[in-house]
Design a protein around this motif. Structure first.
Motif, short mmCIF file in Angstrom:
data_model
loop_
_atom_site.label_atom_id
_atom_site.label_comp_id
_atom_site.label_asym_id
_atom_site.label_seq_id
_atom_site.Cartn_x
_atom_site.Cartn_y
_atom_site.Cartn_z
N ARG A 125 38.36 -27.43 41.02
CA ARG A 125 37.30 -27.36 42.02
C ARG A 125 35.99 -26.97 41.32
O ARG A 125 35.94 -26.03 40.52
CB ARG A 125 37.66 -26.35 43.09
CG ARG A 125 36.62 -26.25 44.21
CD ARG A 125 37.03 -25.19 45.22
NE ARG A 125 38.07 -25.65 46.11
CZ ARG A 125 37.86 -26.39 47.19
NH1 ARG A 125 36.65 -26.78 47.50
NH2 ARG A 125 38.86 -26.75 47.96
N SER B 65 32.64 -25.93 45.34
CA SER B 65 32.30 -27.05 46.23
C SER B 65 33.56 -27.77 46.67
O SER B 65 34.69 -27.36 46.35
CB SER B 65 31.37 -28.02 45.51
OG SER B 65 32.09 -28.74 44.51
N ASP B 66 33.38 -28.88 47.37
CA ASP B 66 34.51 -29.70 47.78
C ASP B 66 34.83 -30.78 46.75
O ASP B 66 35.68 -31.63 46.99
CB ASP B 66 34.22 -30.38 49.13
CG ASP B 66 34.21 -29.38 50.27
OD1 ASP B 66 34.80 -28.29 50.09
OD2 ASP B 66 33.60 -29.66 51.32
N HIS B 67 34.16 -30.77 45.62
CA HIS B 67 34.36 -31.78 44.58
C HIS B 67 35.27 -31.24 43.48
O HIS B 67 35.25 -30.04 43.17
CB HIS B 67 33.02 -32.21 43.99
CG HIS B 67 32.07 -32.79 45.00
ND1 HIS B 67 32.26 -34.04 45.55
CD2 HIS B 67 30.95 -32.28 45.57
CE1 HIS B 67 31.29 -34.29 46.41
NE2 HIS B 67 30.47 -33.23 46.44
#
Length: 323
Positions: free
Chosen positions: A126, A130-132
């Motif tokens: 991660r 973040s969501d990435h």
């Protein structure tokens, strides 16, 4: 968790397909759980898998399939057939990471010493909360793994028990001590991992396994002493050390009862034929060894057991090395 939800942590995908008994999450070391991948994680894993399996058409990995070698009753020919698994039986497994230190590298080393070893492949990290997710991998090891997957089909996958998984923690803590104290055995296990970059059926693995064995238990020969040769050191010391191994090696099953001393004499001859005889056919020269696959499997297990012994009693191996 649905496909629209995000996983709560980074994770590593387990390359090796296996069945777990019982099938439930298992904490390998503090904060690092082995469990089945959820739908979101599988969506991350599959595109990465396709990049590596793509060059090998016709191979349906055992994450979603069982393989069976079957005989055509009319022609008598054999063929491998793929049988899809129900989704709840898929073998996508991950090791999750806690918010603390990433210990997956040591976990990977610890798992490589199990009777049924497994490998961690790519890790999804991660990015800054973040969501990435970024992806970390070792391309050579992945290429070697998936080439072996294509060439060496099998009717079954390993079954790993929770009792065996518990050995990961024991190995991990011993490796941690070896790493902190810069013990020579830690260099040996890293060399053991490096061999995964080679094709898994390469005869060069024989040379590699012997190099690790020699580095653990043999000293540079004193040329004036014939009984100090590498050959003699390996044969005498391995026969002695095998009595201290963490798990027994069944020579009767592997080599039809060939005794330990003549076995190591033949294995060293097998190794020398690869190293020094360009036109050698060691499998035909040493039929009692029952072929390269059997030799590689045996040497792999011996290296594991020597490393485990070195982690448990490093002083013993250092003293024996200098004898």
């Amino acid at each position: 968790m649905t496909r629209n939800e995000k996983v709560q942590s980074s994770f590593s995908f387990i390359l090796t397909p296996f069945d777990l008994e019982p099938e439930q999450p298992f904490e390998l070391v503090a904060g690092h759980w082995l469990r089945k991948a959820n739908a979101f994680e599988i969506d991350l894993i599959k595109p990465r898998l396709s990049q590596h399996i793509g060059p090998f058409p016709g191979v349906a990995p055992q994450y979603e399939f069982d393989w069976r070698q079957e005989v055509d009753t009319e022609t008598g020919s054999t063929a491998w057939n793929d049988y899809p698994l129900d989704a709840q039986l898929w073998r996508y497994r991950v090791v999750t990471m806690s918010d603390g230190p990433d210990e997956t590298s040591l976990i990977d080393l610890a798992a490589s010493l199990l009777p049924h070893s497994f490998e961690l492949g790519f890790s999804f990290l991660r990015m800054n909360g973040s969501d990435h997710f970024g992806c970390r991998s070792h391309p050579l090891m992945l290429s070697s793994f998936f080439l072996d997957l294509q060439l060496c089909r099998t009717n079954s996958v390993p079954k790993i028990s929770s009792t065996e998984l518990a050995e990961v923690a024991k190995n991990y803590h011993a490796l941690k001590v070896a790493s902190v104290n810069h013990l020579p055995i830690f260099k040996a296990i890293n060399r053991f991992r490096d061999l995964r970059c080679l094709p898994r059926q390469s005869e060069m693995l024989v040379i590699g396994y012997f190099a690790i064995i020699e580095s653990i238990i043999a000293h540079k020969p004193r040329l004036a002493e014939s009984l100090d040769s590498i050959n003699h050191q390996l044969r005498s010391k391995l026969v002695l050390l095998s009595k201290r191994f963490e798990r027994p090696i069944d020579l009767q099953q592997r080599f039809a009862g060939l005794a330990a001393d003549p076995l190591w004499k033949q294995l060293f001859g097998y190794r020398s034929a690869i190293a020094h005889e360009s036109n050698a056919s060691p499998d035909s020269k040493y039929p009692a060894l029952k072929g390269r696959d059997n030799v590689l499997s045996f040497l792999n297990e011996v290296v594991k057991l020597l490393i485990l012994l070195g982690l448990k009693d490093p002083v013993l191996l250092e003293d024996l090395k200098n004898c």
